[in-house]
Design an enzyme around this catalytic site. Structure first.
Site, PDB file in Angstrom:
ATOM      1  N   CYS A   1      49.168  27.597  18.451  1.00 39.04           N
ATOM      2  CA  CYS A   1      48.986  25.912  19.661  1.00 39.04           C
ATOM      3  C   CYS A   1      47.881  27.287  20.951  1.00 39.04           C
ATOM      4  O   CYS A   1      46.876  26.673  21.423  1.00 39.04           O
ATOM      5  CB  CYS A   1      50.818  26.648  20.585  1.00 39.04           C
ATOM      6  SG  CYS A   1      50.907  25.012  19.811  1.00 39.04           S
TER       7      CYS A   1
ATOM      8  N   GLU B   1      51.809  20.567  21.916  1.00 38.59           N
ATOM      9  CA  GLU B   1      50.911  21.169  22.492  1.00 38.59           C
ATOM     10  C   GLU B   1      49.616  20.601  21.340  1.00 38.59           C
ATOM     11  O   GLU B   1      48.348  19.917  22.600  1.00 38.59           O
ATOM     12  CB  GLU B   1      50.051  22.823  22.816  1.00 38.59           C
ATOM     13  CG  GLU B   1      51.405  23.251  23.609  1.00 38.59           C
ATOM     14  CD  GLU B   1      52.849  23.772  22.561  1.00 38.59           C
ATOM     15  OE1 GLU B   1      53.500  22.700  21.452  1.00 38.59           O
ATOM     16  OE2 GLU B   1      52.748  24.500  22.312  1.00 38.59           O
TER      17      GLU B   1
END
Lengths: 150, 150
Positions: free
Chosen positions: B86, B55
Site C-alpha cells: 500500500c 487502501e
C-alpha cells in the site's frame, strides 16, 4: 544463448503490447505447475489505476481464476524487477517463485531500495531468480524511453 | 478527547463492515479538497484478490472516479499503518497526505519494517499523520482477532 523459458517469452510479448499502448513496457505471467494461468501488460494509464502494474494485474487475474486470495504453488514471471508495491503483493499472495528480467535500480525493491524480501517483517519470501530475459527486457525499456524523448 | 475527523470516522465504519464480512477490520477513505471521493473496506477473501487491502481499493476507486491514474491533491485516511504494497501504491498515486490510525509493528511499512517513504529510491513522499483514531482502530482489530481465537 539458451532459449528463454516460455512464460518469460509470454511476459516479454505482454511488455511489447504495453509499449504499443503507450505504457511503460513491462509484462507478467503467473504459472501453476508450469501452466500459464494469467498474463498481463502494465496498464496504469489505460486503466486509470495507479496500482495496475503488470505483476498486480497478473496476480489478481490468477487469484480470480483460482477462486482464492492466495497463489500458493504459483510462480510469477515479470520482465522487470518488482517495485515495493508489487513485492508486497507477491508476499501477500504467497507466490512460490519470482523470475524476473531486468534489474531496476530506480524503482526496484528486490535487489534495490527496501530489498523487501530481506526485511525482518516480510512474512513470506519467495525464491527469487533474477536476470531471466534481462537483455530483451532492457532493450524494450530503452527503446520505449528513447522514442518518448524524440 | 477531540472528535475524530469525518473521513477517519468513515474509514472506521468501513473497517467495521470488513469485520462483519469476516475480513481483517481495516477501512480507508480518499478525500479531495476535504470531500470524500472513495471509501473501501479490506476485502481480499471476499474478492479473491491478494491485493484488495482497503487502501488499494479506495485509491483505485478514487482514480476511477477522477478518470486519471494519479491522485494529486488527494489525501488517504486509513485505520491501520499501510504495508509495503500500500505504501508503494501511495507513492505511485502521488497521494498528498496519509492519515492513519493504529501502528502495525508486524506488517506496517511506514514507521516499521522497510519504512518505505524514507527510502532513497522512494519517488514520492506524502506528508504522514499517524495515530488519528488509533485507539478505535486497535480496539476493532483486537476484538476481531479475539473472536477468531474463541
Amino acid at each position: 544463448m539458451f532459449p528463454l523459458p516460455v512464460p518469460m517469452r509470454a511476459a516479454l510479448d505482454a511488455a511489447r503490447l504495453a509499449a504499443a499502448e503507450g505504457e511503460v513496457p513491462v509484462g507478467a505471467v503467473v504459472t501453476l505447475e508450469g501452466v500459464v494461468i494469467a498474463t498481463a501488460a502494465n496498464a496504469p494509464r489505460r486503466l486509470n489505476d495507479p496500482t495496475a502494474h503488470a505483476e498486480m494485474l497478473a496476480m489478481r487475474a490468477a487469484a480470480q481464476a483460482l477462486g482464492r486470495d492466495r497463489l500458493e504453488n504459483c510462480d510469477l514471471w515479470v520482465t522487470l524487477e518488482p517495485c515495493a508495491m508489487c513485492a508486497g503483493a507477491i508476499s501477500h499472495a504467497r507466490v512460490r517463485r519470482v523470475y524476473y528480467g531486468a534489474a531496476d535500480a530506480k524503482g526496484g525493491a528486490v535487489e534495490h531500495g527496501p530489498r523487501f524480501f530481506g526485511q525482518p517483517t516480510c512474512h513470506h519470501r519467495p525464491e527469487v531468480y533474477p536476470g531471466i530475459g534481462a537483455a530483451e527486457s532492457a532493450d524494450l525499456l530503452r527503446g520505449f524511453f528513447a522514442a518518448r524523448r524524440l
